[in-house]
Enzyme design. Sequence first.
Site, PDB file in Angstrom:
ATOM      1  N   HIS A 104      35.992  41.389  43.707  1.00  0.00           N
ATOM      2  CA  HIS A 104      36.882  41.574  42.569  1.00  0.00           C
ATOM      3  C   HIS A 104      37.860  42.699  42.860  1.00  0.00           C
ATOM      4  O   HIS A 104      37.687  43.461  43.803  1.00  0.00           O
ATOM      5  CB  HIS A 104      36.058  41.901  41.323  1.00  0.00           C
ATOM      6  CG  HIS A 104      35.001  40.903  41.011  1.00  0.00           C
ATOM      7  ND1 HIS A 104      35.197  39.845  40.142  1.00  0.00           N
ATOM      8  CD2 HIS A 104      33.729  40.771  41.463  1.00  0.00           C
ATOM      9  CE1 HIS A 104      34.092  39.126  40.075  1.00  0.00           C
ATOM     10  NE2 HIS A 104      33.182  39.660  40.859  1.00  0.00           N
ATOM     11  N   ARG A 131      39.417  38.547  46.983  1.00  0.00           N
ATOM     12  CA  ARG A 131      38.950  38.395  45.620  1.00  0.00           C
ATOM     13  C   ARG A 131      38.600  36.932  45.384  1.00  0.00           C
ATOM     14  O   ARG A 131      38.943  36.051  46.178  1.00  0.00           O
ATOM     15  CB  ARG A 131      40.025  38.844  44.640  1.00  0.00           C
ATOM     16  CG  ARG A 131      40.278  40.336  44.675  1.00  0.00           C
ATOM     17  CD  ARG A 131      41.556  40.684  43.968  1.00  0.00           C
ATOM     18  NE  ARG A 131      41.490  40.442  42.525  1.00  0.00           N
ATOM     19  CZ  ARG A 131      42.532  40.564  41.722  1.00  0.00           C
ATOM     20  NH1 ARG A 131      43.713  40.897  42.221  1.00  0.00           N
ATOM     21  NH2 ARG A 131      42.418  40.352  40.429  1.00  0.00           N
ATOM     22  N   HIS A 132      37.915  36.691  44.286  1.00  0.00           N
ATOM     23  CA  HIS A 132      37.711  35.314  43.828  1.00  0.00           C
ATOM     24  C   HIS A 132      39.075  34.656  43.631  1.00  0.00           C
ATOM     25  O   HIS A 132      40.099  35.343  43.517  1.00  0.00           O
ATOM     26  CB  HIS A 132      36.983  35.363  42.477  1.00  0.00           C
ATOM     27  CG  HIS A 132      37.680  36.273  41.505  1.00  0.00           C
ATOM     28  ND1 HIS A 132      38.746  35.844  40.730  1.00  0.00           N
ATOM     29  CD2 HIS A 132      37.513  37.585  41.236  1.00  0.00           C
ATOM     30  CE1 HIS A 132      39.185  36.866  40.006  1.00  0.00           C
ATOM     31  NE2 HIS A 132      38.467  37.927  40.293  1.00  0.00           N
ATOM     32  N   ASN A 167      42.146  35.609  34.135  1.00  0.00           N
ATOM     33  CA  ASN A 167      43.323  36.135  34.842  1.00  0.00           C
ATOM     34  C   ASN A 167      44.588  35.512  34.248  1.00  0.00           C
ATOM     35  O   ASN A 167      45.568  36.184  33.977  1.00  0.00           O
ATOM     36  CB  ASN A 167      43.303  35.767  36.338  1.00  0.00           C
ATOM     37  CG  ASN A 167      42.320  36.570  37.159  1.00  0.00           C
ATOM     38  OD1 ASN A 167      41.717  36.047  38.097  1.00  0.00           O
ATOM     39  ND2 ASN A 167      42.150  37.847  36.829  1.00  0.00           N
ATOM     40  N   GLU A 200      32.331  42.979  39.162  1.00  0.00           N
ATOM     41  CA  GLU A 200      33.521  43.762  38.839  1.00  0.00           C
ATOM     42  C   GLU A 200      33.150  44.966  37.966  1.00  0.00           C
ATOM     43  O   GLU A 200      32.107  44.977  37.300  1.00  0.00           O
ATOM     44  CB  GLU A 200      34.556  42.863  38.137  1.00  0.00           C
ATOM     45  CG  GLU A 200      35.871  43.551  37.775  1.00  0.00           C
ATOM     46  CD  GLU A 200      36.615  44.199  38.969  1.00  0.00           C
ATOM     47  OE1 GLU A 200      35.960  44.907  39.767  1.00  0.00           O
ATOM     48  OE2 GLU A 200      37.837  44.065  39.049  1.00  0.00           O
ATOM     49  N   ARG A 226      33.095  33.424  39.019  1.00  0.00           N
ATOM     50  CA  ARG A 226      34.330  33.150  39.754  1.00  0.00           C
ATOM     51  C   ARG A 226      34.240  33.384  41.256  1.00  0.00           C
ATOM     52  O   ARG A 226      34.909  32.691  42.025  1.00  0.00           O
ATOM     53  CB  ARG A 226      35.507  33.917  39.149  1.00  0.00           C
ATOM     54  CG  ARG A 226      35.308  35.431  38.985  1.00  0.00           C
ATOM     55  CD  ARG A 226      36.299  35.947  37.943  1.00  0.00           C
ATOM     56  NE  ARG A 226      36.368  37.385  37.748  1.00  0.00           N
ATOM     57  CZ  ARG A 226      35.591  38.091  36.933  1.00  0.00           C
ATOM     58  NH1 ARG A 226      34.617  37.490  36.266  1.00  0.00           N
ATOM     59  NH2 ARG A 226      35.777  39.399  36.794  1.00  0.00           N
TER      60      ARG A 226
END
Lengths: 448, 462
Positions: free
Chosen positions: A357, A222-223, A229, A292, A272
């Site tokens: 994502h 993932r980023h 987040n 995402e 991101r």
Amino acid sequence: MTNCPTLIVMVGLPARGKTYISKKLTRYLNWIGVPTKEFNVGQYRRDLVKTYKSFEFFLPDNEEGLKIRKQCALAALNDVQQYLSEENGHVAVFDATNTTRERRETIFRFGEENGYKTFFVESVCVDPEVIAANIVQVKLGSPDYVDCSNDEATEDFMKRIECYKNTYEMLDETLDKDLSYIKIMDVGRSYLVNRVMDHIQSRIVYYLMNIHVTPRSIYLCRHGESELNLKGRIGGDTGLSFRGKEFAKSLAQFINEQNIKDLKVWTSQMKRTIQTAEALGVPYEQWKVLNEIDAGVCEEMTYEEIQENYPLEFALRDQDKYRYRYPKGESYEDLVQRLEPVIMELERQENVLVICHQAVMRCLLAYFLDKTAEQLPYLKCPLHSVLKLTPVAYGCKVESIFLNIEAVNTHRDKPEVGQVFNTNTLMHSSPANSDFIFSLQKIGVCLH
Amino acid sequence: MAASPARELTQNPLQKIWEPYNNGLPAKHSAQRGVCMTNCPTLIVMVGLPARGKTYISKKLTRYLNWIGVPTKEFNVGQYRRDLVKTYKSFEFFLPDNEEGLKIRKQCALAALNDVQQYLSEENGHVAVFDATNTTRERRETIFRFGEENGYKTFFVESVCVDPEVIAANIVQVKLGSPDYVDCSNDEATEDFMKRIECYKNTYEMLDETLDKDLSYIKIMDVGRSYLVNRVMDHIQSRIVYYLMNIHVTPRSIYLCRHGESELNLKGRIGGDTGLSFRGKEFAKSLAQFINEQNIKDLKVWTSQMKRTIQTAEALGVPYEQWKVLNEIDAGVCEEMTYEEIQENYPLEFALRDQDKYRYRYPKGESYEDLVQRLEPVIMELERQENVLVICHQAVMRCLLAYFLDKTAEQLPYLKCPLHSVLKLTPVAYGCKVESIFLNIEAVNTHRDKPEVGQVNDQNNE
């Protein structure tokens, strides 16, 4: 996608990749939503004849052997019929050598009698190096050779192949001109395709023409941790937090150390993932379809806010997280459909790093690890971890590397039965049960 | 390779793409999938006797590749010959011992290759389709060497057909009307053309599994009954093969229309997911009647997953299939606004959209360019199918129409797709016949023309 069920029939000498293709194709079709099951006749034989003695079982004049093998083929076809005609299967892959025209005619008639469309997949290969590599990869570890040394196993297997060679009748351009088939030659150097009948056969051909067996690894991550987040909010398009940026640097170092040949790097079009890729200092490709999952009206909310503002939606999602579509958004099921070109291109490529994502990574991972629709939305894909997937034998080796930069945990497990928010009271207030399906997938269903 | 300090990102205002920038200018580092599918240019070389569908395939393939965003151009050597030798006399021009003819034909091939080189190496073309018979191994070797010298990947597409009925039908469809035969009767033209084919037959060397095993090619046999595919080298060749294996020549028609007028249409608002207005429902009934009267064999009906297209299909009383990818363009933050409200609340966005309507992406929404990418599977399946009615939306219909009518990215967002009209598309010769049928139920007009240069609204005051 399919009207009548499809029966795929593998054809080829032993160690030509039939089971490899069967399993891979089955995995792909199930992932795109076509219920598919493979039926390996060798497995039926192992279940019936508890211990394998030697290649002599396969000698063309071994009456006992022939009888058992035919019995196994019929048992497998029986299960195929059960699956396609009674269990709502759409595609069955019949994995056996099927090297004689007579055997193939038997199977074709079986298909016709049951209203199945039959499609043959033949693998032809004469390269001794390829055969030898196949034997090492998947035969030495077979239950048939559990008590043999590698040399003994190889020698016996080579004799097993010889048993089939004299009676092998390849699919022929003239004799078999009315059949639907693909003949794969030399592990995909060339293909002969005959009479593709419908959409699913066309998709199968496209898939088979894009897969390869060159060793490589696929890296999924993932980023880095993002600003949203940190706030416990879903979706959005924010940049990396401080720790997220640290992860990006850590990822760059990790990738460097891995010393990967000709690595391709893919990101989504969200800030991101791109920020994360930027730290690598190498060219990367942005894919919008890697964005995402779109949470629609719930974008940038916390789960608490969703539960407060959209209690029914919140409950529905926990009931069937795979099919649940956010209002004005997407479902995991939608994600899989939009990610299919990514999977196809990943099959074509060699070493690739995909920076994406949580929901997207779950979908991709489910494809490689053959997870069901029920399991997929709950796969663990934590921030700041890289999964290294390496194809081996019939499956995929997974290595998980946590890059040692702390991050928030964005994973929600499937709630326990008792924990499910009480949808019963909510559902009883709606007019008809069919409304429930409408609410879940946001698909217009006519209420007749 | 040491990790360099991460560059700052800026979001391009038109396409909403995040790009790194150096000193205020976007740096060229990342590529955007969908636009940059090819590394080195690709040279597609057609192979086959006359009347085997080479030009049909060339034009269709070129149209498809351009639509998905791969700059492609076809180079028809016969056209070069017609430009050079003003008047066509007879098949004798093509006799294998006609020195003069051979010289001219070779000259034309070289002129075409010269233009190929110009297109691929200097004009940013990605794919060139070299449309000629290329029936001798010698000629193909010449072209292959040309490709290698210029750094192109060469992919051969051979069409093999022996069915006399197919050949005859091809001659009727595309040869009788050729400039070569403008002063001939149909019988004269056919007779001459059959002799022309004979001129090539003796020297025809088909692509051979053994002799040509190192070349990349697809051999199409009997109009797609079977295919031999050898050494596909990259993504674009894989896509070309997939496309060629899905097209067919069975006569059929594709019907395109929008949903009936919706409640939001009446209010002049874009997007959303409302139901049909009264007039929209009348249109749906009218559509049902029209479809009935057309008496279409085995018609498939497709809709989006938005209420207004499904309601429209419901009136037909036949099974239909819902495709999420047929949903209208997502206007993101502008959903359910009027154009006036957009201009008021997002003046910059409003202006940007008029500047490049194809590439413009709504904030948190989509662009026409995005639409084309998501509609590609629809086009692929439309190619596989026969008679289909697609009930969709304005932007979606524009994208589909642009594919069938070979419109550019600049033209696409301004194609006229009014409510309550059905377009009937029927493939004919190298293109598509279009019939437009207005079903006589009034509706609002949702079309906005490209503003004149002077008309661009008061952004100057911003």
